[in-house]
Enzyme design. Structure first.
Site, short mmCIF file in Angstrom:
data_model
loop_
_atom_site.label_atom_id
_atom_site.label_comp_id
_atom_site.label_asym_id
_atom_site.label_seq_id
_atom_site.Cartn_x
_atom_site.Cartn_y
_atom_site.Cartn_z
CD GLU A 1 -4.72 -7.73 1.82
OE1 GLU A 1 -5.59 -6.99 2.32
OE2 GLU A 1 -3.51 -7.50 1.92
CD GLU B 1 -2.79 -1.37 2.38
OE1 GLU B 1 -2.78 -0.50 3.25
OE2 GLU B 1 -3.48 -2.41 2.46
#
Ligand code: G3I
Length: 372
Positions: free
Chosen positions: A265, A160
């Site tokens: 995810e 991220e």
């Protein structure tokens, strides 16, 4: 007399059954097809593994994971805040346990994650001078990636690092180390763990602007002569609103720059998002808040089918591009484990995965299996 002994025999048998571990008594997935077998030869199928599961507490999850999956990603226990709580202090107990658990159950470990702006140890958040941040960065990657070298299959080296517009996200690493820190993270990881696959992982990188940022980043890493093997598209989406065209375009574009593509995810929320509501109007907000947890007592069939259809469409797309996709990992084995029960509002009842709170397969599971 005969009746007496028969009744006693039945009672003894019942007592013996009560002593067995509960998964031996009644596993909800006995006789059910398995995801890992169904998609064998297409891609790995993984799950996030919680601390409780790594400690092997809870028979239901243990038998489900062993039966259904061939890859695991630690949901939290390999993050810096847990592994590296003090400058010279590392806590490897749980992560070692997870590696051992994975070896025992034939699961490939995708270690998650070396460099992330979130879940950083307190002592790092308090560092102010660039040299100390650089020293932490070096120590952390070298020590942690070095320890698990040869024991894990892959690392989410950086997680991220991009903002929604595709530029680098503001973080302690960008601020103190400059915009080359991502290349350096991969360089150090490669040195510490030379035979481990190295990935960049992020959410919303299927969206055009953020995707372009990720592609530029990957090209920069490669241009520096540093290895990166793949990219993880996290896949936290909403049921009935899965951005299929963007996902397909991303698979194609990432594969074109020789990245292994992974969905790392995956979960599909069925609950309303608070950000769609008008929070300025107090009365309306409380009314909306009341409706924010609509399925506390169970999921209506209509929503169950909508979720199943979203998963079916998604897996149809995954199979179409199976030559480019190496792994699909769900962010949790069953609905009870999902972080989406507590985010963005704590204590709700969400249903984003393929197995329910009792580890039973949901209609979405059967739709996914039937796609094959
Ligand atoms: O460990 C403490 C425990 O001691 C305490 O009693 C409890 C009370 O709230 O909190 C526990 O920590 C929680 C931790 O999960 C372990 O359960 C944190 O509060 C909670 O914030 C943390 O949430 C995790 C989140 O990352 C943190 O940012 C979620 O479980 C985890 O699913 C989530 O995973 C991230 C990926 O790593 C990166 N991509 C997004 C994804 C979802 O946010």
């Amino acid at each position: 007399m005969l009746i007496h002994y028969t009744v006693r025999g039945v009672l003894v048998l019942l007592n013996l059954l009560a002593l067995l571990p509960c998964h031996a008594q009644q596993s909800p997935t006995i006789g059910v097809p398995s995801l890992k077998e169904t998609f064998k030869g297409d891609f790995l199928v993984g799950t996030a593994l919680s601390a409780t599961q790594a400690r092997e507490n809870g028979a239901g999850a243990a038998s489900l994971i062993a039966q259904q999956f061939n890859a695991v990603t630690p949901e939290n226990i390999m993050k810096a805040a847990i592994l590296h709580p003090g400058w010279d202090k590392y806590n490897f107990e749980l992560a070692d346990k997870l590696v051992e658990y994975a070896q025992k159950n034939g699961l490939k470990v995708n270690a998650h994650t070396l460099i992330w702006h979130s879940q950083l140890p307190g002592f790092v958040r308090r560092l102010t001078d660039p040299d100390s941040v650089r020293q932490f960065f070096y120590n952390h990657i070298t020590t942690v990636a070095g320890r698990y070298s040869g024991k894990v299959f892959s690392w989410d080296v950086v997680n991220e690092a991009l903002a929604e517009d595709g530029t680098l996200r503001t973080s302690i690493f960008l601020e103190k180390l400059g915009d080359n820190y991502i290349v350096e993270a991969f360089r150090l990881a490669q040195k510490a763990s030379p035979n481990t696959e190295l990935y960049y992982n992020d959410y919303s990188i299927e969206r055009p602007k953020k995707r372009a940022g990720a592609i530029a980043l990957i090209k920069k890493i490669k241009a520096a002569g540093v290895r990166i093997d793949g990219v993880g598209i996290q896949g936290h989406w909403r049921a009935n609103n899965v951005p299929l065209p963007d996902i397909e375009q991303s698979i194609i574009e990432f594969a074109a720059i020789e990245m292994k593509v992974m969905f790392t995810e995956l979960d599909l929320s069925v609950l309303p998002s608070p950000w769609n509501s008008n929070v300025a109007d107090v009365d309306r907000t409380s009314a909306v808040r009341t409706g924010m947890d609509p399925y506390k007592n169970g999921l209506p069939d209509s929503v169950q089918h909508m979720l199943a259809k979203s998963y079916e469409d998604l897996f149809r797309l995954f199979l179409k591009h199976k030559d480019k996709i190496s792994r699909i990992t769900f962010w949790g084995a069953s609905d009870g484990q999902s972080w989406l029960n507590d985010w963005p509002i704590r204590g709700r009842t969400n249903y984003p995965l393929l197995f329910d709170r009792e580890y039973k397969p949901k209609p979405a599971f059967y739709k996914v299996i039937a796609v094959k």
